[in-house]
Design a protein around this motif. Structure first.
Motif, PDB file in Angstrom:
ATOM      1  N   LEU A   9       0.835  -1.196   0.000  1.00  0.00           N
ATOM      2  CA  LEU A   9       0.000   0.000   0.000  1.00  0.00           C
ATOM      3  C   LEU A   9       0.876   1.254   0.000  1.00  0.00           C
ATOM      4  CD1 LEU A   9      -2.653   1.644   0.570  1.00  0.00           C
ATOM      5  CD2 LEU A   9      -2.236   1.171   2.999  1.00  0.00           C
ATOM      6  N   LYS A  10       0.545   2.175  -0.905  1.00  0.00           N
ATOM      7  CA  LYS A  10       1.165   3.492  -0.840  1.00  0.00           C
ATOM      8  C   LYS A  10       0.289   4.343   0.066  1.00  0.00           C
ATOM      9  CE  LYS A  10       2.692   7.487  -3.501  1.00  0.00           C
ATOM     10  NZ  LYS A  10       2.759   8.158  -4.820  1.00  0.00           N
ATOM     11  N   LEU A  11       0.781   4.576   1.271  1.00  0.00           N
ATOM     12  CA  LEU A  11      -0.005   5.253   2.289  1.00  0.00           C
ATOM     13  C   LEU A  11       0.319   6.747   2.276  1.00  0.00           C
ATOM     14  CD1 LEU A  11      -2.019   4.702   4.538  1.00  0.00           C
ATOM     15  CD2 LEU A  11      -0.099   4.372   6.098  1.00  0.00           C
ATOM     16  N   GLU A  12      -0.684   7.559   1.969  1.00  0.00           N
ATOM     17  CA  GLU A  12      -0.506   9.005   1.913  1.00  0.00           C
ATOM     18  C   GLU A  12      -0.928   9.622   3.245  1.00  0.00           C
ATOM     19  OE1 GLU A  12      -2.781  10.330  -1.371  1.00  0.00           O
ATOM     20  OE2 GLU A  12      -1.435   9.434  -2.885  1.00  0.00           O
ATOM     21  N   SER A  18      -3.944  18.658   3.726  1.00  0.00           N
ATOM     22  CA  SER A  18      -2.809  18.675   2.803  1.00  0.00           C
ATOM     23  C   SER A  18      -1.916  17.465   3.050  1.00  0.00           C
ATOM     24  CB  SER A  18      -1.994  19.967   2.992  1.00  0.00           C
ATOM     25  OG  SER A  18      -1.507  20.053   4.318  1.00  0.00           O
ATOM     26  N   GLU A  19      -1.290  16.997   1.978  1.00  0.00           N
ATOM     27  CA  GLU A  19      -0.435  15.822   2.079  1.00  0.00           C
ATOM     28  C   GLU A  19       0.908  16.207   2.692  1.00  0.00           C
ATOM     29  OE1 GLU A  19       1.550  12.399  -0.841  1.00  0.00           O
ATOM     30  OE2 GLU A  19      -0.008  13.767  -1.606  1.00  0.00           O
ATOM     31  N   ILE A  20       1.345  15.420   3.676  1.00  0.00           N
ATOM     32  CA  ILE A  20       2.610  15.727   4.348  1.00  0.00           C
ATOM     33  C   ILE A  20       3.678  14.673   4.052  1.00  0.00           C
ATOM     34  CG2 ILE A  20       1.466  16.978   6.199  1.00  0.00           C
ATOM     35  CD1 ILE A  20       1.740  14.505   7.952  1.00  0.00           C
ATOM     36  N   PHE A  24       5.482   3.434   1.735  1.00  0.00           N
ATOM     37  CA  PHE A  24       5.002   2.169   1.175  1.00  0.00           C
ATOM     38  C   PHE A  24       4.983   1.130   2.294  1.00  0.00           C
ATOM     39  CE2 PHE A  24       6.537   4.452  -2.497  1.00  0.00           C
ATOM     40  CZ  PHE A  24       5.602   4.150  -3.474  1.00  0.00           C
ATOM     41  N   VAL A  25       3.838   0.468   2.444  1.00  0.00           N
ATOM     42  CA  VAL A  25       3.659  -0.532   3.495  1.00  0.00           C
ATOM     43  C   VAL A  25       3.408  -1.879   2.837  1.00  0.00           C
ATOM     44  CG1 VAL A  25       2.360  -1.203   5.535  1.00  0.00           C
ATOM     45  CG2 VAL A  25       2.678   1.227   5.007  1.00  0.00           C
TER      46      VAL A  25
END
Length: 252
Positions: A9-12, A18-20, A24-25
């Protein structure tokens, strides 16, 4: 040894809308435990949840071990829109991975502590290799499904063309049979009308006229009178002439 299921999973991470950052998990899921490998591209961390820890956590949440692992796989295999994910510092280079979910209207949070990887480069490469292999497999599957779809589309077009041809031939055949049937039916109707007319003429033949009846009556009266006179003549001359039987024939 059980064969695990793998997810990545690409964890955002977001804060205030806002994205900080993102990590990748990669998860390896076993029936009674699971392993996590996490990287941000530069550093890597690992989490090995053994059977005892998973059993203890599941017991605290009044869940079975399988239910606990299934729920963890659901949230770490695919990022859930309503969940809040965090990957925060836990001291000594460790990180704490947490996510929220709702159960019976109550918002809950799960946390797992991740240790720094003994070889960050190797852990990162393993995650990237898994992503590349998964991408290749996915691409092959897409190509195979596309080819299968094109083949099915061609077969469907052939079937459609054949169906239209058969439908046209069926319509022509039905029209031909209907025309034949109409011709035969009309011929039968004409024959029936002709037979009906003949039968009507036979049952309505004209009776004898009055003149024919009177002529017949007169002839019969004349014959009767002639017979009486003949008998008288024969009786008058019976002395001289022997008796002769006179036959009279009536006209009919």
């Amino acid at each position: 040894m059980d064969n695990p299921k793998h997810t990545c999973l690409k964890l955002e991470m977001r804060s205030g809308g806002s994205e900080i950052g993102s990590v990748f998990v990669k998860g390896s899921w076993y029936p009674t435990r699971f392993d996590l490998a996490i990287t941000d591209g530069l550093h890597a961390w690992t989490c090995q949840a053994n059977e005892e820890e998973v059993k203890d956590r599941a017991s605290n949440w009044d869940q079975t071990v399988s239910d606990y692992i299934d729920l963890a796989e659901r949230y770490l295999g695919f990022q859930q829109p309503g969940s809040v994910y965090e990957f925060s510092d836990a001291g000594n280079g460790c990180k704490r991975l947490s996510w929220t979910f709702e159960k019976e209207g109550v918002k809950l949070e799960w946390r797992w502590k991740c240790q720094p990887s003994a070889d960050s480069k190797r852990t990162t490469v393993e995650i990237l290799d898994f992503l590349m292999d998964a991408n290749i497999k996915l691409s092959e599957e897409v190509i195979w499904k596309t080819q299968s779809f094109d083949k099915l589309k061609q077969e469907a077009e052939k079937c459609l063309t054949q169906s239209e041809k058969l439908s046209s031939e069926k319509a022509e055949f039905e029209s031909f049979c209907y025309a034949k049937f109409v011709n035969v039916l009309n011929s039968k109707k004409a024959k029936l009308r002709e037979l009906r007319d003949r039968l009507s003429k036979q049952t309505t033949s004209p009776p004898l006229s009055d003149k024919e009846e009177e002529s017949t009556d007169k002839t019969e009266s004349f014959d009767e009178a002639s017979d009486d006179e003949a008998e008288k003549d024969i009786g008058g001359s019976s002395k001289d002439v022997p008796a002769i039987k006179v036959l009279s024939r009536k006209r009919k």
